[in-house]
Design a protein around this motif. Structure first.
Motif, PDB file in Angstrom:
ATOM      1  N   GLN A 105       0.828  -1.199   0.000  1.00  0.00           N
ATOM      2  CA  GLN A 105       0.000   0.000   0.000  1.00  0.00           C
ATOM      3  C   GLN A 105       0.865   1.253   0.000  1.00  0.00           C
ATOM      4  N   MET A 106       1.899   1.277   0.848  1.00  0.00           N
ATOM      5  CA  MET A 106       2.778   2.440   0.883  1.00  0.00           C
ATOM      6  C   MET A 106       3.475   2.633  -0.460  1.00  0.00           C
ATOM      7  N   ALA A 107       3.925   1.529  -1.064  1.00  0.00           N
ATOM      8  CA  ALA A 107       4.595   1.630  -2.360  1.00  0.00           C
ATOM      9  C   ALA A 107       3.656   2.189  -3.418  1.00  0.00           C
ATOM     10  N   ALA A 108       2.394   1.736  -3.412  1.00  0.00           N
ATOM     11  CA  ALA A 108       1.423   2.215  -4.384  1.00  0.00           C
ATOM     12  C   ALA A 108       1.108   3.692  -4.187  1.00  0.00           C
ATOM     13  N   GLU A 109       1.167   4.148  -2.947  1.00  0.00           N
ATOM     14  CA  GLU A 109       0.900   5.552  -2.643  1.00  0.00           C
ATOM     15  C   GLU A 109       2.095   6.457  -2.904  1.00  0.00           C
ATOM     16  N   GLY A 110       3.253   5.863  -3.202  1.00  0.00           N
ATOM     17  CA  GLY A 110       4.441   6.656  -3.465  1.00  0.00           C
ATOM     18  C   GLY A 110       5.288   6.938  -2.255  1.00  0.00           C
ATOM     19  N   THR A 111       4.956   6.334  -1.110  1.00  0.00           N
ATOM     20  CA  THR A 111       5.766   6.504   0.087  1.00  0.00           C
ATOM     21  C   THR A 111       7.129   5.844  -0.100  1.00  0.00           C
ATOM     22  N   GLU A 112       8.192   6.505   0.320  1.00  0.00           N
ATOM     23  CA  GLU A 112       9.517   5.909   0.256  1.00  0.00           C
ATOM     24  C   GLU A 112       9.597   4.750   1.248  1.00  0.00           C
ATOM     25  N   ILE A 113       9.979   3.566   0.776  1.00  0.00           N
ATOM     26  CA  ILE A 113      10.069   2.384   1.639  1.00  0.00           C
ATOM     27  C   ILE A 113      11.437   1.737   1.507  1.00  0.00           C
ATOM     28  N   ASN A 114      11.769   0.922   2.500  1.00  0.00           N
ATOM     29  CA  ASN A 114      13.040   0.198   2.522  1.00  0.00           C
ATOM     30  C   ASN A 114      12.748  -1.219   2.979  1.00  0.00           C
ATOM     31  N   TYR A 115      12.761  -2.171   2.026  1.00  0.00           N
ATOM     32  CA  TYR A 115      12.463  -3.561   2.366  1.00  0.00           C
ATOM     33  C   TYR A 115      13.663  -4.217   3.034  1.00  0.00           C
ATOM     34  N   ASN A 116      13.465  -4.723   4.228  1.00  0.00           N
ATOM     35  CA  ASN A 116      14.456  -5.530   4.944  1.00  0.00           C
ATOM     36  C   ASN A 116      13.881  -6.926   5.082  1.00  0.00           C
ATOM     37  N   GLY A 117      14.540  -7.906   4.479  1.00  0.00           N
ATOM     38  CA  GLY A 117      13.890  -9.171   4.250  1.00  0.00           C
ATOM     39  C   GLY A 117      14.169 -10.274   5.224  1.00  0.00           C
ATOM     40  N   ALA A 118      13.812 -11.480   4.794  1.00  0.00           N
ATOM     41  CA  ALA A 118      14.050 -12.690   5.576  1.00  0.00           C
ATOM     42  C   ALA A 118      15.503 -13.124   5.494  1.00  0.00           C
ATOM     43  N   SER A 119      16.132 -12.900   4.333  1.00  0.00           N
ATOM     44  CA  SER A 119      17.503 -13.366   4.129  1.00  0.00           C
ATOM     45  C   SER A 119      18.535 -12.326   4.517  1.00  0.00           C
ATOM     46  N   SER A 120      18.241 -11.050   4.268  1.00  0.00           N
ATOM     47  CA  SER A 120      19.208  -9.978   4.513  1.00  0.00           C
ATOM     48  C   SER A 120      18.481  -8.648   4.415  1.00  0.00           C
TER      49      SER A 120
END
Length: 445
Positions: free
Chosen positions: A394-409
């Motif tokens: 939802q944030m990505a679709a709205e244009g909010t800056e995001i930072n994915y921190n995942g399961a592996s790294s």
């Protein structure tokens, strides 16, 4: 090949139509939703009719009333089937985690590479013809390279591999379309050399490697790093997959009595290779293996406890690891103490990043998704992890800056689509089956 300066600038310069027009086969949900989204979207990718949205999302198209299309291209048969099935399951897991949690519709298409470049290209063409703009895959480096060069890059499709580690992928002329959530073997070769010298106290070594891009380049990487530590490698022995005997190859590797043997291959061939080793040779020389042979069933398949074998593999050490493993065990019926397997966390992350980039791009178009891969994964921005992936979409679709921190790294990509850092596991086989982590090793690119 010269390295690329900035992948997003290259993609932006070519434009979505410029890349997709090469083959004219990318984009499209397969259900007509993409056409509606295009009609409601402005030329700069923002949703028309809402001044506030347009002001805050200059490069992205918002809206959750659409379908995110994602392909999965991984081996469930062939030499990597033993490892590939869990990796494929993990690549699909975001779909199940997101069910009922997001307004996006999710359209997945899963294809089997058969661990074979020719079969994989046919499967990749099925994904291309179905309009899938981004694909989690492939696994084997040789398969990935063939698919990327002959299908994905000419067709403008994003490929994000969770398991292909060959350094050859780094400098591909890929138009900014190729990414990896698994680290390059340029790092793992250094890790293997460090283990051989500092843990096994070896000054001489031999390598046995499957005769493809993965095997040869990882062997070369180890040899260079080992020699940099004053080690000697008199014998580097290649072997073909699926042979009925590896006795002569093992004999070549054992010439000159190396203090350690590095074996790089896949489970199907590894079973025969190690069966020959234990039946035909009376030696307990230490053997180092790599991620391609990290199979919990290997001791049982070989019929030997593999006491002299240890190995290295990329380790899942991201902030979302616990959540991922909990969801994986629940979805696929694993016991609480069962490990999902090597590269499974990386597969979840590959799919998650592609979906986030798709949501931010606002369309099922490979070039548009590729332009957003670094934007959704690299700092800065609101943290998104596997546990709040729906909110992240939802944030990505709205244009909010995001930072994915995942399961592996942390899943931060450099200008070549490679990870900037990785954690490795030094592992061994447990008595009675299973794998144990002996130590963790941090390495940066």
């Amino acid at each position: 090949m010269p390295s690329r300066v900035n992948r997003r600038d290259i993609i932006r310069g070519l434009g979505a139509a410029g890349i997709a027009g090469i083959a004219g086969c990318t984009g499209g949900d397969g259900d007509g939703d993409d056409e509606t989204t295009t009609e409601d979207t402005g030329a700069d990718g923002t949703t028309e009719g809402n001044g506030d949205t347009q002001e805050t999302t200059e490069e992205t198209g918002g809206g959750m009333d659409r379908t995110l299309s994602q392909g999965v291209l991984l081996p469930t048969t062939g030499d990597l089937a033993d490892l590939g099935e869990p990796i494929k399951n993990a690549a699909e897991l975001p779909r199940f985690v997101l069910e009922g949690e997001t307004d996006f519709d999710l359209d997945f298409n899963v294809q089997d590479t058969q661990t074979d470049p020719n079969a994989a290209q046919s499967a990749a063409q099925e994904l291309r013809n179905g309009g899938y703009p981004a694909v989690t895959g492939a696994a084997s480096s040789a398969v990935s390279i063939a698919v990327y060069e002959n299908v994905f890059i000419p067709s403008g499709i994003v490929g994000c591999s969770p398991a292909s580690t060959s350094p050859d992928i780094t400098d591909m002329n890929d138009n900014g379309l190729v990414y990896r959530t698994a680290p390059t073997d340029a790092l793992q070769g250094r890790v293997l050399a460090d283990v051989a010298v500092n843990r096994l106290e070896a000054s001489t070594a031999a390598t046995m490697y499957v005769n493809n891009s993965y095997g040869q380049l990882l062997s070369d990487s180890f040899v260079t790093a080992f020699q940099d530590r004053d080690g000697q490698v008199p014998n580097q022995v290649s072997f073909q997959k699926g042979q009925s005997s590896y006795t002569s190859r093992i004999s070549q590797a054992l010439n000159d009595d190396p203090e350690v043997i590095v074996v790089i291959g896949y489970p199907e061939s590894g079973i025969q290779l190690f069966s020959d080793f234990y039946s035909d040779f009376d030696t307990d020389v230490p053997i180092l293996i790599t991620d391609g042979l990290r199979s919990a069933s290997l001791p049982a398949d070989v019929g030997n406890p593999l006491d002299n074998i240890t190995g290295t593999a990329p380790l899942a050490a991201g902030p979302g690891r616990d959540y991922f493993e909990e969801q994986y065990r629940s979805e696929y019926g694993l016991d609480e103490d069962e490990d999902p397997g090597v590269f499974t966390a990386q597969a979840f992350d590959a799919t998650a990043v592609c979906l986030l980039a798709n949501a931010r791009a606002g369309e099922n178009d490979g070039a548009a998704i590729a332009e957003e891969m670094q934007a959704v994964a690299n700092p800065e921005g609101e943290e998104v992890t596997p546990s709040n992936l729906a909110e992240g979409l939802q944030m990505a679709a709205e244009g909010t800056e995001i930072n994915y921190n995942g399961a592996s790294s942390a899943v931060a990509f450099d200008e070549n689509g490679d990870l900037t850092a990785a954690t490795y596991e030094y592992f061994g086989f447990q008595e009675g089956g299973g794998i144990e982590t002996i130590a963790t090793i941090e390495f940066s690119a």
